[in-house]
Write a protein that holds these residues in place. Structure first.
Motif, PDB file in Angstrom:
ATOM      1  N   PRO A  63       0.818  -1.221   0.000  1.00  0.00           N
ATOM      2  CA  PRO A  63       0.000   0.000   0.000  1.00  0.00           C
ATOM      3  C   PRO A  63       0.851   1.272   0.000  1.00  0.00           C
ATOM      4  O   PRO A  63       0.481   2.267  -0.628  1.00  0.00           O
ATOM      5  N   SER A  64       2.001   1.250   0.671  1.00  0.00           N
ATOM      6  CA  SER A  64       2.871   2.430   0.685  1.00  0.00           C
ATOM      7  C   SER A  64       3.397   2.746  -0.703  1.00  0.00           C
ATOM      8  O   SER A  64       3.430   3.901  -1.117  1.00  0.00           O
ATOM      9  N   GLY A  67      -0.190   1.875  -3.389  1.00  0.00           N
ATOM     10  CA  GLY A  67      -1.520   2.339  -3.014  1.00  0.00           C
ATOM     11  C   GLY A  67      -2.506   1.191  -2.982  1.00  0.00           C
ATOM     12  O   GLY A  67      -2.228   0.088  -3.432  1.00  0.00           O
ATOM     13  N   ARG A 110      -4.218  -7.163  -5.984  1.00  0.00           N
ATOM     14  CA  ARG A 110      -4.941  -5.977  -5.524  1.00  0.00           C
ATOM     15  C   ARG A 110      -6.341  -6.398  -5.090  1.00  0.00           C
ATOM     16  O   ARG A 110      -7.051  -7.099  -5.822  1.00  0.00           O
TER      17      ARG A 110
END
Length: 195
Positions: A63-64, A67, A110
């Motif tokens: 996520p960092s 995203g 994802r």
């Protein structure tokens, strides 16, 4: 943006301690049937530590950098196999993913994406040995050549970081293989871009 990743660092340390305990228990149990149950328990803890580390990659690292939310795929699932499964010359493509950068791979998808795994909805994190030369402290020529091949043939970007692998702490590196991550963003996360 940060390159700290405290959850991953804690999971790496847990995995390292669990590995050492499992190895020690296994060695002690040789020839001693009473210690076999303890060795099995130590192996179970080591497996749980590996699962926790992959979860930390999914919840903190991806996520960092990319995203969104991510989850770990089942073993054996990978966008690498997509062309091979369709029967359109994928065997050659699969060969591109053997070598310096792809050892102990884990695929992440994802959250919310549907359909088959592709490089648009998934990434591969690998934990290979010998990406970084220990005597020079630099990425090996073999790893750079492999990254260049993945970029040229598949349009993939490859980033690496020596200190975020929990497979065998100090000997393996973390390698991120994904489509659409700009090389100039890698240093902001403590990574080195190879392609």
């Amino acid at each position: 943006m940060s390159d700290d990743f405290p959850k991953i660092r804690a999971a790496i340390e847990f995995a390292h301690v669990a590995r050492l305990a499992a190895e020690s228990a296994q060695a002690a149990s040789r020839g001693n049937w009473r210690l076999r149950a303890q060795a099995a328990s130590a192996r179970d803890v080591h497996q749980a530590a590996a699962v926790a580390l992959r979860a930390a990659y999914a919840r903190e690292l991806l996520p960092s950098i990319l995203g969104g939310a991510w989850h770990v795929c089942r073993p054996g699932q990978s966008p690498v196999w997509a062309g091979y499964a369709r029967g359109d010359g994928g065997a050659e493509s699969v060969r591109d993913f053997t070598g310096a950068l792809v050892d102990h791979p884990h695929t992440f998808r994802r959250v919310g994406s549907r359909g088959r795994l592709t490089w648009e909805n998934s990434v591969v994190l690998a934990e290979p040995y010998n990406v970084w030369s220990r005597d020079r402290g630099a990425v090996t020529d073999e790893a750079r050549a492999h990254a260049a091949r993945l970029h040229a043939r598949h349009g993939l970007s490859v980033w690496t970081r020596a200190d975020l692998s929990g497979w065998f702490m100090g000997w393996t590196a973390l390698v991120l293989i994904a489509r659409g991550i700009a090389p100039n963003r890698a240093p902001a996360f403590g990574f080195t871009a190879l392609s």
